[in-house]
Design a protein around this motif. Structure first.
Motif, PDB file in Angstrom:
ATOM      1  N   THR A  28      -6.380   6.181   7.015  1.00  0.00           N
ATOM      2  CA  THR A  28      -6.971   4.868   7.195  1.00  0.00           C
ATOM      3  C   THR A  28      -8.413   5.054   7.655  1.00  0.00           C
ATOM      4  O   THR A  28      -8.678   5.787   8.611  1.00  0.00           O
ATOM      5  CB  THR A  28      -6.191   4.043   8.234  1.00  0.00           C
ATOM      6  N   SER A  69      -7.069   5.573  -5.647  1.00  0.00           N
ATOM      7  CA  SER A  69      -7.157   4.124  -5.579  1.00  0.00           C
ATOM      8  C   SER A  69      -7.782   3.714  -4.249  1.00  0.00           C
ATOM      9  O   SER A  69      -7.504   4.323  -3.209  1.00  0.00           O
ATOM     10  CB  SER A  69      -5.764   3.500  -5.710  1.00  0.00           C
ATOM     11  N   ASN A  71      -7.591   1.093  -1.514  1.00  0.00           N
ATOM     12  CA  ASN A  71      -6.662   0.085  -1.015  1.00  0.00           C
ATOM     13  C   ASN A  71      -7.293  -0.635   0.168  1.00  0.00           C
ATOM     14  O   ASN A  71      -7.808   0.005   1.087  1.00  0.00           O
ATOM     15  CB  ASN A  71      -5.343   0.727  -0.580  1.00  0.00           C
ATOM     16  N   LYS A  73      -7.001  -4.291   2.755  1.00  0.00           N
ATOM     17  CA  LYS A  73      -6.472  -5.591   3.183  1.00  0.00           C
ATOM     18  C   LYS A  73      -7.655  -6.380   3.726  1.00  0.00           C
ATOM     19  O   LYS A  73      -8.380  -5.898   4.598  1.00  0.00           O
ATOM     20  CB  LYS A  73      -5.389  -5.427   4.249  1.00  0.00           C
ATOM     21  N   ASP A 110      -4.500  -8.310  -0.643  1.00  0.00           N
ATOM     22  CA  ASP A 110      -4.300  -6.901  -0.989  1.00  0.00           C
ATOM     23  C   ASP A 110      -5.167  -6.554  -2.192  1.00  0.00           C
ATOM     24  O   ASP A 110      -4.965  -7.112  -3.276  1.00  0.00           O
ATOM     25  CB  ASP A 110      -2.831  -6.622  -1.328  1.00  0.00           C
ATOM     26  N   ASN A 112      -6.233  -3.438  -4.619  1.00  0.00           N
ATOM     27  CA  ASN A 112      -5.903  -2.074  -5.046  1.00  0.00           C
ATOM     28  C   ASN A 112      -6.731  -1.775  -6.285  1.00  0.00           C
ATOM     29  O   ASN A 112      -6.391  -2.189  -7.378  1.00  0.00           O
ATOM     30  CB  ASN A 112      -4.410  -1.944  -5.333  1.00  0.00           C
ATOM     31  N   GLU A 114      -8.286   0.832  -8.844  1.00  0.00           N
ATOM     32  CA  GLU A 114      -8.225   2.188  -9.379  1.00  0.00           C
ATOM     33  C   GLU A 114      -9.633   2.743  -9.497  1.00  0.00           C
ATOM     34  O   GLU A 114     -10.531   2.093 -10.041  1.00  0.00           O
ATOM     35  CB  GLU A 114      -7.543   2.182 -10.744  1.00  0.00           C
ATOM     36  N   SER A 158      -8.292   2.241   2.921  1.00  0.00           N
ATOM     37  CA  SER A 158      -7.889   3.633   2.732  1.00  0.00           C
ATOM     38  C   SER A 158      -8.126   4.043   1.287  1.00  0.00           C
ATOM     39  O   SER A 158      -8.214   3.197   0.390  1.00  0.00           O
ATOM     40  CB  SER A 158      -6.414   3.842   3.109  1.00  0.00           C
ATOM     41  N   SER A 181       3.022   2.815   3.820  1.00  0.00           N
ATOM     42  CA  SER A 181       1.848   2.141   3.248  1.00  0.00           C
ATOM     43  C   SER A 181       1.262   2.914   2.078  1.00  0.00           C
ATOM     44  O   SER A 181       0.600   2.344   1.202  1.00  0.00           O
ATOM     45  CB  SER A 181       0.779   1.940   4.326  1.00  0.00           C
ATOM     46  N   THR A 182       1.506   4.214   2.025  1.00  0.00           N
ATOM     47  CA  THR A 182       0.998   5.050   0.934  1.00  0.00           C
ATOM     48  C   THR A 182       1.533   4.590  -0.416  1.00  0.00           C
ATOM     49  O   THR A 182       0.867   4.741  -1.445  1.00  0.00           O
ATOM     50  CB  THR A 182       1.406   6.521   1.168  1.00  0.00           C
ATOM     51  N   LEU A 185       1.453  -1.026  -3.490  1.00  0.00           N
ATOM     52  CA  LEU A 185       0.332  -1.439  -4.319  1.00  0.00           C
ATOM     53  C   LEU A 185      -0.193  -2.801  -3.893  1.00  0.00           C
ATOM     54  O   LEU A 185      -1.366  -2.951  -3.581  1.00  0.00           O
ATOM     55  CB  LEU A 185       0.744  -1.477  -5.794  1.00  0.00           C
ATOM     56  N   ASN A 186       0.646  -3.803  -3.887  1.00  0.00           N
ATOM     57  CA  ASN A 186       0.213  -5.123  -3.446  1.00  0.00           C
ATOM     58  C   ASN A 186       1.427  -6.006  -3.206  1.00  0.00           C
ATOM     59  O   ASN A 186       2.556  -5.665  -3.542  1.00  0.00           O
ATOM     60  CB  ASN A 186      -0.730  -5.774  -4.468  1.00  0.00           C
TER      61      ASN A 186
END
Length: 219
Positions: A28, A69, A71, A73, A110, A112, A114, A158, A181-182, A185-186
Motif C-alpha cells: 500500500t 494494475s 488499484n 480507492k 474502486d 483498477n 491495467e 497500490s 485485497s491483492t 478487482l472492484n
C-alpha cells in the motif's frame, strides 16, 4: 536521478525525495508521505485530495515487472450541481485509460487501471499522470469558501499484479490486515474486522493458480 530530472522537469521537486524509497508489488502506497505526490492536498483522515487539474505520482518500484494494475480507492468531488468527474490516466504521453464517476454511484470508488508492459522506466520509477477536466472548487459552486480545485480524494493506493498467483490449498483472509485485497478487482468496500462487504451489484475477484489442473476448486 539527474537524467530523470532532465526528462521530467515538472517533477524535479519530488524525484530527489523518492530516491530513497521503494515499494514492493502489492504494498500500500504511503499517502502520509508527500514526497511521491505532486498537486495533492495535505493528508486528511480519509486521504488526500487532488488540488489542480493535473496530478502526478512518482513511485519507485523495488522489483519491476510486467502485468501490473493500479488499484485505487477514491472519493470524487461531485454533488447534485456537479454531477460527474472524469479522470484520465497517462504513463508518459500514453493515455492508458479514463474513468468517469457519476452522482449516485457507490463510494468509495474502486479504480483498477491495467498498466502497460514496461511502464516502469530504467530507473525503476513508475510515473503516473492524472488529468481532471471537470475539477472545480467548492467555492465556485457556492458550497463553501474552499477555493481548492478538487477532483478526487485518494484513500488507498497500490500497484499489484494484474492476476496474482493464489497458491494451492491456501486460505485468503479478507478481514482487516488480511492479504485478500491483492485479489480484489472492484465492487468491494474496505476491509473490516469481520471481513469485506460487496459494494454494488457486481464484484470481481481475480487470481492465477500456479499450474493448470482440472481438479482445481475454489470454496
Amino acid at each position: 536521478i539527474d537524467k530523470l530530472e532532465a526528462n521530467h522537469p515538472e517533477l524535479k521537486d519530488i524525484l530527489r525525495a523518492v530516491e530513497i524509497h521503494a515499494y514492493k508489488i502489492g504494498d500500500t502506497i504511503d499517502l502520509q508521505d508527500p514526497d511521491n505526490q505532486r498537486h495533492f492536498s495535505g493528508l486528511q483522515p480519509s486521504g488526500r485530495w487532488t488540488i489542480d487539474r493535473i496530478a502526478h505520482l512518482a513511485l519507485p518500484i523495488a522489483e519491476p515487472q510486467d502485468g501490473l494494475s493500479l488499484n485505487m480507492k477514491a472519493i470524487p468531488f461531485i454533488s447534485e450541481d456537479h454531477l460527474s468527474q472524469e479522470i484520465r490516466f497517462y504513463i508518459g504521453n500514453e493515455h492508458i485509460g479514463t474513468e468517469v464517476f457519476n452522482w449516485g454511484d457507490p463510494v468509495p470508488w474502486d479504480i483498477n487501471m491495467e498498466l502497460p508492459d514496461s511502464c516502469i522506466d530504467d530507473n525503476n520509477l513508475l510515473i503516473i499522470r492524472m488529468e481532471f477536466p471537470h475539477a472545480c472548487s467548492p467555492k465556485s459552486l457556492g458550497h463553501s469558501e474552499d477555493d481548492r480545485t478538487l477532483a478526487l480524494q485518494i484513500g488507498e493506493l497500490s500497484i499489484v499484479n494484474l492476476y496474482p498467483v493464489l497458491p494451492l490449498n491456501s486460505t485468503v483472509e479478507f478481514a482487516t490486515h488480511g492479504t485478500g485485497s491483492t485479489y480484489l478487482l472492484n465492487g468491494f468496500s474496505g476491509m473490516e474486522p469481520g471481513g469485506i462487504w460487496t459494494n454494488g451489484r457486481i464484484a470481481k475477484i481475480a487470481f492465477r493458480t500456479p499450474e493448470r489442473h482440472k481438479n482445481h476448486t475454489t470454496t
